[in-house]
Motif scaffolding. Sequence first.
Motif, mmCIF file in Angstrom:
data_model
loop_
_atom_site.group_PDB
_atom_site.id
_atom_site.type_symbol
_atom_site.label_atom_id
_atom_site.label_comp_id
_atom_site.label_asym_id
_atom_site.label_seq_id
_atom_site.Cartn_x
_atom_site.Cartn_y
_atom_site.Cartn_z
ATOM 1 N N ALA A 52 -3.141 -10.277 6.987
ATOM 2 C CA ALA A 52 -2.332 -9.125 7.399
ATOM 3 C C ALA A 52 -1.142 -8.927 6.469
ATOM 4 C CB ALA A 52 -1.844 -9.315 8.836
ATOM 5 N N GLY A 53 -0.574 -10.026 5.972
ATOM 6 C CA GLY A 53 0.581 -9.947 5.089
ATOM 7 C C GLY A 53 0.287 -9.252 3.780
ATOM 8 N N ILE A 54 -0.985 -9.161 3.403
ATOM 9 C CA ILE A 54 -1.380 -8.466 2.170
ATOM 10 C C ILE A 54 -2.035 -7.119 2.476
ATOM 11 C CG2 ILE A 54 -2.854 -8.564 0.120
ATOM 12 C CD1 ILE A 54 -0.432 -10.452 0.057
ATOM 13 N N PHE A 55 -2.974 -7.104 3.423
ATOM 14 C CA PHE A 55 -3.748 -5.889 3.677
ATOM 15 C C PHE A 55 -2.912 -4.757 4.275
ATOM 16 C CE2 PHE A 55 -7.844 -8.581 4.097
ATOM 17 C CZ PHE A 55 -8.059 -8.486 2.727
ATOM 18 N N ILE A 56 -2.035 -5.075 5.218
ATOM 19 C CA ILE A 56 -1.257 -4.012 5.873
ATOM 20 C C ILE A 56 -0.312 -3.321 4.901
ATOM 21 C CG2 ILE A 56 0.499 -3.544 7.636
ATOM 22 C CD1 ILE A 56 -0.886 -5.608 9.410
ATOM 23 N N PRO A 57 0.507 -4.041 4.120
ATOM 24 C CA PRO A 57 1.367 -3.344 3.147
ATOM 25 C C PRO A 57 0.566 -2.555 2.105
ATOM 26 C CG PRO A 57 2.092 -5.608 3.442
ATOM 27 C CD PRO A 57 0.760 -5.490 4.118
ATOM 28 N N THR A 58 -0.586 -3.085 1.696
ATOM 29 C CA THR A 58 -1.397 -2.366 0.716
ATOM 30 C C THR A 58 -1.945 -1.077 1.312
ATOM 31 O OG1 THR A 58 -2.038 -4.495 -0.250
ATOM 32 C CG2 THR A 58 -3.315 -2.572 -0.900
ATOM 33 N N TYR A 59 -2.321 -1.120 2.573
ATOM 34 C CA TYR A 59 -2.842 0.085 3.239
ATOM 35 C C TYR A 59 -1.790 1.188 3.271
ATOM 36 C CZ TYR A 59 -4.691 3.140 6.874
ATOM 37 O OH TYR A 59 -5.129 4.245 7.565
ATOM 38 N N PHE A 60 -0.570 0.830 3.636
ATOM 39 C CA PHE A 60 0.491 1.849 3.725
ATOM 40 C C PHE A 60 1.061 2.209 2.362
ATOM 41 C CE2 PHE A 60 0.598 0.216 8.132
ATOM 42 C CZ PHE A 60 0.456 1.423 8.798
ATOM 43 N N GLY A 61 0.977 1.287 1.404
ATOM 44 C CA GLY A 61 1.390 1.565 0.039
ATOM 45 C C GLY A 61 2.879 1.839 -0.108
ATOM 46 N N CYS A 156 1.996 -11.864 -12.194
ATOM 47 C CA CYS A 156 0.708 -11.774 -11.498
ATOM 48 C C CYS A 156 0.790 -10.811 -10.314
ATOM 49 C CB CYS A 156 0.274 -13.154 -11.033
ATOM 50 S SG CYS A 156 -0.084 -14.317 -12.367
ATOM 51 N N LEU A 157 1.898 -10.852 -9.589
ATOM 52 C CA LEU A 157 2.079 -9.928 -8.466
ATOM 53 C C LEU A 157 2.286 -8.499 -8.945
ATOM 54 C CD1 LEU A 157 4.269 -12.150 -6.134
ATOM 55 C CD2 LEU A 157 1.954 -11.340 -5.670
ATOM 56 N N ALA A 158 2.782 -8.321 -10.171
ATOM 57 C CA ALA A 158 2.889 -6.975 -10.730
ATOM 58 C C ALA A 158 1.498 -6.359 -10.902
ATOM 59 C CB ALA A 158 3.638 -7.013 -12.067
ATOM 60 N N GLY A 164 -2.919 -2.092 -6.278
ATOM 61 C CA GLY A 164 -2.750 -1.539 -4.939
ATOM 62 C C GLY A 164 -2.225 -0.125 -4.926
ATOM 63 N N SER A 165 -1.565 0.297 -6.002
ATOM 64 C CA SER A 165 -0.988 1.642 -6.066
ATOM 65 C C SER A 165 -2.006 2.706 -6.460
ATOM 66 C CB SER A 165 0.175 1.670 -7.076
ATOM 67 O OG SER A 165 1.200 0.778 -6.692
ATOM 68 N N ARG A 166 -3.169 2.302 -6.880
ATOM 69 C CA ARG A 166 -4.168 3.255 -7.357
ATOM 70 C C ARG A 166 -4.899 3.939 -6.203
ATOM 71 N NH1 ARG A 166 -5.161 2.680 -12.858
ATOM 72 N NH2 ARG A 166 -3.863 1.027 -13.754
ATOM 73 N N GLU A 167 -5.586 5.010 -6.542
ATOM 74 C CA GLU A 167 -6.312 5.779 -5.527
ATOM 75 C C GLU A 167 -7.325 4.900 -4.799
ATOM 76 O OE1 GLU A 167 -9.277 9.664 -5.303
ATOM 77 O OE2 GLU A 167 -8.059 9.310 -7.103
ATOM 78 N N ALA A 168 -7.994 4.049 -5.561
ATOM 79 C CA ALA A 168 -8.988 3.140 -4.968
ATOM 80 C C ALA A 168 -8.387 1.751 -4.725
ATOM 81 C CB ALA A 168 -10.202 3.031 -5.894
ATOM 82 N N GLY A 303 -9.971 5.825 -10.274
ATOM 83 C CA GLY A 303 -8.736 6.376 -9.706
ATOM 84 C C GLY A 303 -7.502 5.957 -10.444
ATOM 85 N N GLY A 304 -6.577 6.885 -10.610
ATOM 86 C CA GLY A 304 -5.284 6.570 -11.189
ATOM 87 C C GLY A 304 -4.305 6.216 -10.113
ATOM 88 N N SER A 305 -3.034 6.133 -10.507
ATOM 89 C CA SER A 305 -1.996 5.786 -9.545
ATOM 90 C C SER A 305 -1.685 6.968 -8.665
ATOM 91 C CB SER A 305 -0.729 5.345 -10.272
ATOM 92 O OG SER A 305 -0.947 4.110 -10.915
#
Length: 305
Positions: A52-61, A156-158, A164-168, A303-305
């Motif tokens: 959840a600590g990774i998937f939820i923030p990535t979903y909301f972006g 690495c986190l960058a 995570g910022s991309r369309e896909a 997909g781009g950003s």
Amino acid sequence: MKEEIAIRLLYTLGVIFAVAAAGLLVSFAVKGRTAAQTQMGTRFGLEVLFLAGIFIPTYFGGPWLLAAACILGVLCASELYGTFEDGGEIPWKRSGILIGIGLILLADRVPDVVGWVFPGLLLFYWVVRWLSGTDPSSVLVRLKRTLFGILYPFACLAFFVDLGSREAGFGYVVLYYGLAEVNDSAAYLVGSTVGRHKIFPKLSPKKTVEGVLGGVLLTLGLAYALWFAVPDFSAVKLGVAAMIIAAAGLSGDLFASRLKRRVGVKDYGEAVPTQGGVLDVYDAFIFVAPIFYYFLRFTGMSGGS
């Protein structure tokens, strides 16, 4: 598309955790409740929070993704720099953390920049490492350790932020983190249940041949279960990605273990019950990010950003 991936992900994770829980119950019934089995149950329970600590923030972006990457980077870098300090070295901790956060923010603002900056930083680190001596108080040794913490975890986190910022991007993160995590968890589960033959006795005493093979096979199987997250992947590309992630995840775990053994500590911290520090939990996720990024750059990224 993202909503559909999220729904199917919840269903898939529900099935996986139900099967894992059933396996633990059967193990309890056959062998009785042991300390190792209790630890395993605690570990799988915590997996929900880790995911959840990774998937939820990535979903909301957006700011959620940035905040998650920055917080994770600060926690992991603090543990890493603290480990260096335990070994008698003195990195410039605050400067390393501030530069690392800046790198994550840059990755969010300028797509693909981290793909160009990372090789330069890595080369600079190796030059400094080659020039540095053994005096832990020397400028070059302090710079070497500070640069290490900028590269791992921050750079690495960058890559994680860029992906995570991309369309896909949500699908990319679901695939690579899901596979990295199942590879680690499956290797632990299989190894602790049927593992007999040590594969890296000095570097990682708990790892077994059976556990590593079980982790690879289950990673490959889960890759096709998560195909919905990356529908543009061919079957071959998905299989290759799974094998690369499994190998990279194992390498990341061994890489982290080597750092700990060098200093003489078992874990990076004590923040997480049964697992040690935050970096002990996310080491494979962090290590795999740049490798998966370059795999996508080589094979084609949607997909781009």
